[in-house]
Design an enzyme around this catalytic site. Structure first.
Site, PDB file in Angstrom:
ATOM      1  N   ASN A  83       0.695  -1.146  -0.083  1.00 56.87           N
ATOM      2  CA  ASN A  83       0.197   0.094   0.107  1.00 56.87           C
ATOM      3  C   ASN A  83       0.746   1.247  -0.095  1.00 56.87           C
ATOM      4  O   ASN A  83       2.005   1.299   0.268  1.00 56.87           O
ATOM      5  CB  ASN A  83      -0.886  -0.147   1.176  1.00 56.87           C
ATOM      6  CG  ASN A  83      -1.864  -1.111   1.206  1.00 56.87           C
ATOM      7  OD1 ASN A  83      -2.586  -1.378   0.216  1.00 56.87           O
ATOM      8  ND2 ASN A  83      -2.074  -1.695   2.368  1.00 56.87           N
ATOM      9  N   HIS A  84       0.144   2.272  -0.420  1.00 54.39           N
ATOM     10  CA  HIS A  84       0.833   3.733  -0.187  1.00 54.39           C
ATOM     11  C   HIS A  84      -0.059   4.417   0.651  1.00 54.39           C
ATOM     12  O   HIS A  84      -1.326   4.285   0.585  1.00 54.39           O
ATOM     13  CB  HIS A  84       1.144   4.416  -1.602  1.00 54.39           C
ATOM     14  CG  HIS A  84       2.175   3.586  -2.362  1.00 54.39           C
ATOM     15  ND1 HIS A  84       3.364   4.413  -3.037  1.00 54.39           N
ATOM     16  CD2 HIS A  84       2.373   2.331  -2.759  1.00 54.39           C
ATOM     17  CE1 HIS A  84       4.034   3.771  -3.600  1.00 54.39           C
ATOM     18  NE2 HIS A  84       3.627   2.276  -3.397  1.00 54.39           N
ATOM     19  N   ALA A  85       0.506   5.593   1.218  1.00 48.03           N
ATOM     20  CA  ALA A  85      -0.374   6.306   2.146  1.00 48.03           C
ATOM     21  C   ALA A  85      -1.313   7.027   1.405  1.00 48.03           C
ATOM     22  O   ALA A  85      -1.058   8.161   0.769  1.00 48.03           O
ATOM     23  CB  ALA A  85       0.593   7.214   2.922  1.00 48.03           C
ATOM     24  N   THR A  91       1.374   9.984  -2.964  1.00 45.16           N
ATOM     25  CA  THR A  91       1.601   8.725  -2.735  1.00 45.16           C
ATOM     26  C   THR A  91       3.014   8.221  -2.823  1.00 45.16           C
ATOM     27  O   THR A  91       3.161   7.088  -2.755  1.00 45.16           O
ATOM     28  CB  THR A  91       0.841   7.971  -3.796  1.00 45.16           C
ATOM     29  OG1 THR A  91       1.132   8.197  -5.133  1.00 45.16           O
ATOM     30  CG2 THR A  91      -0.905   8.208  -3.569  1.00 45.16           C
TER      31      THR A  91
END
Length: 209
Positions: A83-85, A91
């Site tokens: 995942n990315h924030a 991102t």
């Protein structure tokens, strides 16, 4: 001792299918008895390298799979570090490149949104090249369709498919599902399971002894 204890290959001459718990070395991957994995592309003994992805120790997250599950070739389990924030204005994972940007290495997990463990129940069938995302919980007796991408929890004895995976139908009536969840046949002794294999395969809960 169970039949599956320390045994890697359930079938004589078949090296494409393994009892998964007996090929796992990572203590953050917990696999139940008799759960099997088939791979006709890669060595199935390399499941934790080829199929459990982005599973980095820094997060402490776990893959938990119950008993008597059937996992088809190419099924993948994608963990938090994939995942990315999303709450960030960008991102781009700046915290991963802490040396480049003078950041604190202790904040590296800020690069992604932590979704948590993947928890698979008992007697779950995961189809060819299905993808299970971090944080997802799949109930007992569920079926995950071929190449489905599972981003949300799946209820027990529910068939899901598609991208993203959505419920197709329940396998049995609510009454039968309730009884099966109470029976938990996967926790029976080997002797009792052997005695009831024909009844289990019949699809009629009334035949169980």
């Amino acid at each position: 001792m169970t039949i599956s204890e320390n045994k890697i290959y359930p079938r004589t001459g078949d090296t494409q299918t393994v009892y998964l718990k007996n090929v796992i070395t990572n203590d953050r991957i917990k696999i139940g008895d008799y759960t099997m994995y088939n791979d006709f592309v890669h060595d199935p003994r390399e499941f934790e390298k080829n199929n459990v992805l982005y599973h980095y120790p820094v997060n402490g997250d776990q893959l938990q799979i119950g008993k008597f599950c059937s996992i088809a070739c190419g099924a993948k389990f994608l963990f938090t570090s994939a995942n990315h924030a999303m709450s960030s204005l960008s991102t781009y994972p700046f915290p991963i490149f802490f040396e480049e940007w003078g950041l604190d290495v202790k904040e590296i997990t800020n690069a992604w949104d932590n979704k948590g463990d993947i928890v698979i129940g008992n007697d779950v069938w995961i189809g060819f090249e299905a993808v299970i995302l971090s944080g997802v919980k799949i109930g007992d007796g569920a079926i995950i369709g071929t190449q489905a991408v599972v981003a949300k929890d799946v209820a027990p004895y529910t068939i899901v498919g598609g991208i993203p995976a959505k419920p197709i139908r329940k396998r049995f009536s609510d009454d039968v599902i309730s009884k099966l969840l109470k029976l938990q046949w996967w926790n029976w002794s080997e002797k009792r399971i052997k005695k009831n294999i024909a009844a289990i395969q019949s699809g009629r809960i009334a035949d169980l002894e």
